[in-house]
Design a protein around this motif. Structure first.
Motif, short mmCIF file in Angstrom:
data_model
loop_
_atom_site.label_atom_id
_atom_site.label_comp_id
_atom_site.label_asym_id
_atom_site.label_seq_id
_atom_site.Cartn_x
_atom_site.Cartn_y
_atom_site.Cartn_z
N ALA A 155 49.72 34.49 33.83
CA ALA A 155 49.70 33.00 33.50
C ALA A 155 50.87 32.67 34.72
O ALA A 155 50.86 31.29 35.20
CB ALA A 155 50.20 33.02 32.24
N ALA A 158 49.58 32.45 38.30
CA ALA A 158 48.50 31.11 38.33
C ALA A 158 49.30 29.98 38.66
O ALA A 158 48.78 29.05 39.44
CB ALA A 158 47.78 31.24 37.27
N TRP A 209 38.11 23.65 39.12
CA TRP A 209 38.93 24.56 38.88
C TRP A 209 39.73 24.56 37.68
O TRP A 209 40.05 23.72 37.08
CB TRP A 209 40.12 24.01 40.03
CG TRP A 209 41.41 25.13 39.81
CD1 TRP A 209 42.48 24.75 39.12
CD2 TRP A 209 41.53 26.25 40.57
NE1 TRP A 209 43.37 25.72 39.29
CE2 TRP A 209 42.87 26.70 40.34
CE3 TRP A 209 40.82 26.99 41.53
CZ2 TRP A 209 43.35 28.01 40.74
CZ3 TRP A 209 41.44 28.20 41.93
CH2 TRP A 209 42.48 28.69 41.70
N HIS A 210 39.35 25.96 36.77
CA HIS A 210 39.86 26.06 35.46
C HIS A 210 40.12 27.76 35.34
O HIS A 210 39.34 28.31 36.03
CB HIS A 210 39.30 25.41 34.51
CG HIS A 210 37.79 25.61 34.57
ND1 HIS A 210 37.33 26.95 33.68
CD2 HIS A 210 36.68 25.19 35.03
CE1 HIS A 210 36.00 26.84 33.49
NE2 HIS A 210 35.75 25.91 34.48
N ASP A 211 40.87 28.07 34.65
CA ASP A 211 41.22 29.47 34.33
C ASP A 211 41.44 30.17 35.62
O ASP A 211 40.97 31.36 35.90
CB ASP A 211 39.85 30.12 33.54
CG ASP A 211 39.51 29.39 32.28
OD1 ASP A 211 40.47 29.04 31.70
OD2 ASP A 211 38.28 29.35 32.04
N ALA A 212 42.04 29.58 36.54
CA ALA A 212 42.49 30.24 37.78
C ALA A 212 41.27 30.73 38.41
O ALA A 212 41.32 31.82 39.25
CB ALA A 212 43.43 31.43 37.44
N LYS A 213 40.01 30.14 38.69
CA LYS A 213 39.00 30.29 39.08
C LYS A 213 38.32 29.05 39.66
O LYS A 213 38.45 28.16 39.33
CB LYS A 213 37.86 31.20 38.27
CG LYS A 213 38.46 32.18 37.53
CD LYS A 213 37.22 32.56 36.42
CE LYS A 213 37.78 33.95 35.62
NZ LYS A 213 36.62 34.35 34.57
N HIS A 215 34.73 26.90 40.29
CA HIS A 215 33.56 27.23 39.70
C HIS A 215 32.59 26.28 40.48
O HIS A 215 32.19 25.09 40.05
CB HIS A 215 33.68 26.52 38.18
CG HIS A 215 34.52 27.50 37.56
ND1 HIS A 215 34.00 28.49 36.66
CD2 HIS A 215 35.80 27.69 37.28
CE1 HIS A 215 35.04 29.20 35.86
NE2 HIS A 215 35.97 28.61 36.36
N GLY A 233 32.40 31.55 40.34
CA GLY A 233 33.10 31.41 39.04
C GLY A 233 32.40 32.44 38.08
O GLY A 233 32.63 32.71 37.03
N ASP A 239 40.58 36.85 37.47
CA ASP A 239 40.76 35.52 38.18
C ASP A 239 42.01 35.82 39.06
O ASP A 239 42.78 36.73 39.12
CB ASP A 239 41.24 34.65 37.09
CG ASP A 239 42.47 34.74 36.17
OD1 ASP A 239 43.32 35.41 36.76
OD2 ASP A 239 42.29 34.85 34.89
N GLN A 242 45.32 37.01 37.73
CA GLN A 242 45.44 38.60 37.67
C GLN A 242 45.48 39.18 38.95
O GLN A 242 46.39 40.01 39.04
CB GLN A 242 44.15 38.98 36.80
CG GLN A 242 43.82 38.36 35.29
CD GLN A 242 42.72 38.82 34.89
OE1 GLN A 242 41.60 38.29 35.59
NE2 GLN A 242 42.61 39.41 33.84
#
Length: 336
Positions: A155, A158, A209-213, A215, A233, A239, A242
């Motif tokens: 977290a 990110a 862009w969400h969840d550090a990805k 899409h 994504g 992600d 990580q």
């Protein structure tokens, strides 16, 4: 916000702010002469760069036409280039082709290699290599970080993402087996990579862009023919938070570090169903289609890149607008 680096003003180039439609740009020497300088002082520079960006988009700013062909990679050289392999489908296929199992740790502990970052090639530069080396492209998403402390959580990592880019992570496949057999990883088999003309802040991607990805599909053409359009994504095991945290486990990351996703790869049933021609999403590297061929036919049929072959890598938003500009690399045979 969109940023690029023109091939002028020295080896680190000249930073320009680019309009959303990729039509206009402006150099900002009073803010930062290079992208690395802006990243080094992001807290002070970001708001000033955004002011220029908004003015460019409203056509209220002095500008010059933006020419992607005049661009270097956004960071012509970087303090860190670490590339992951976040799409385990890609690893599973390659290992299946040589009857090797994927260790269970690969699903919880990211694969990562440290690439050469002292020199990248531009998004429209040639890939110069010997055909005998097995020239391949790898289409990926990447991020550029600010400073990341040692031991950062995913977290926290990110939150340090400053920019998003695409990359052609060039691989010389026929050199890889001997290098890996030494037990010390890639080196000669990983020459200079080429990044997208434009780097964008994550907010520029909106809902993609969400969840550090990211899409959105990554679109790859080989010699003018659609080769792949997998979703970035989808089927991604790790992600970017990580991946960055993995790098930061034992070391700090300095501003301007680049972290790659690895070759984008979606799970598909078989060679027939996976290709674009037969309704699949295709591939982001030649090694993957050659792996399918080996699994199903006993040997690969698709050749690696040859002199004059051209790969094009792009990403478009849901309205069909090019986000990062176009990577277009032609192979130029190494002359002995």
């Amino acid at each position: 916000m969109k940023l690029a680096t023109l091939k002028q003003g020295g080896r680190d180039g000249t930073l320009v702010v680019v309009s959303r439609d990729l039509a206009r740009c402006r150099a900002v020497p009073a803010v930062a002469r290079t992208l690395q300088a802006a990243l080094d002082d992001w807290t002070a520079c970001e708001s000033q760069l955004r002011e220029v960006y908004e003015a460019l988009n409203s056509d209220a700013e002095e500008w010059q036409p933006f020419d992607e062909a005049a661009c270097h990679s956004p960071l012509p050289r970087a303090y860190q280039w670490a590339d992951g392999s976040a799409y385990i489908n890609h690893v599973e296929l390659v290992r299946k082709a040589r009857n090797a199992e994927v260790p269970s740790s690969f699903y919880t502990d990211p694969l990562m290699y440290q690439g050469g970052s002292d020199s990248f090639i531009g998004p429209r530069d040639a890939v110069v290599a010997d055909e005998a080396w097995g020239i391949d492209f790898e289409a990926e998403a990447t991020v550029v970080t600010g400073d990341v402390p040692r031991g950062a959580t995913p977290a926290e990592a990110a939150k340090a993402i400053r920019l998003v880019m695409l990359v052609n992570d060039v691989s010389l496949r026929n050199l890889i087996p001997n290098e890996l057999a030494k037990g010390f990883g890639f080196f000669q088999s990983k020459p200079a990579s080429a990044f997208s003309p434009v780097a964008v802040t994550p907010d520029e991607l909106g809902e993609a862009w969400h969840d550090a990805k990211v899409h959105l599909p990554l679109v790859v053409h080989l010699n003018g023919k659609l080769f792949g359009r997998p979703e970035v994504g989808v089927d991604v095991t790790f992600d970017f938070g990580q991946l960055i945290a993995h790098v930061a486990k034992t070391r700090e990351l300095e501003a301007g570090s680049i972290i790659g996703s690895g070759t984008v790869s979606n799970k598909q049933d078989d060679l027939w169903g996976s290709s674009i021609e037969h309704g699949g999403v295709g591939y982001c590297c030649l090694a993957e289609v050659r792996t399918y061929e080996t699994i199903e036919q006993g040997e690969p049929a698709t050749p690696f890149m040859r002199d004059g072959d051209v790969v094009r890598i792009e990403m478009f938003d849901r309205a069909g607008r090019n986000i990062f500009g176009t990577i277009e690399n032609r192979v130029a045979t190494l002359k002995g």
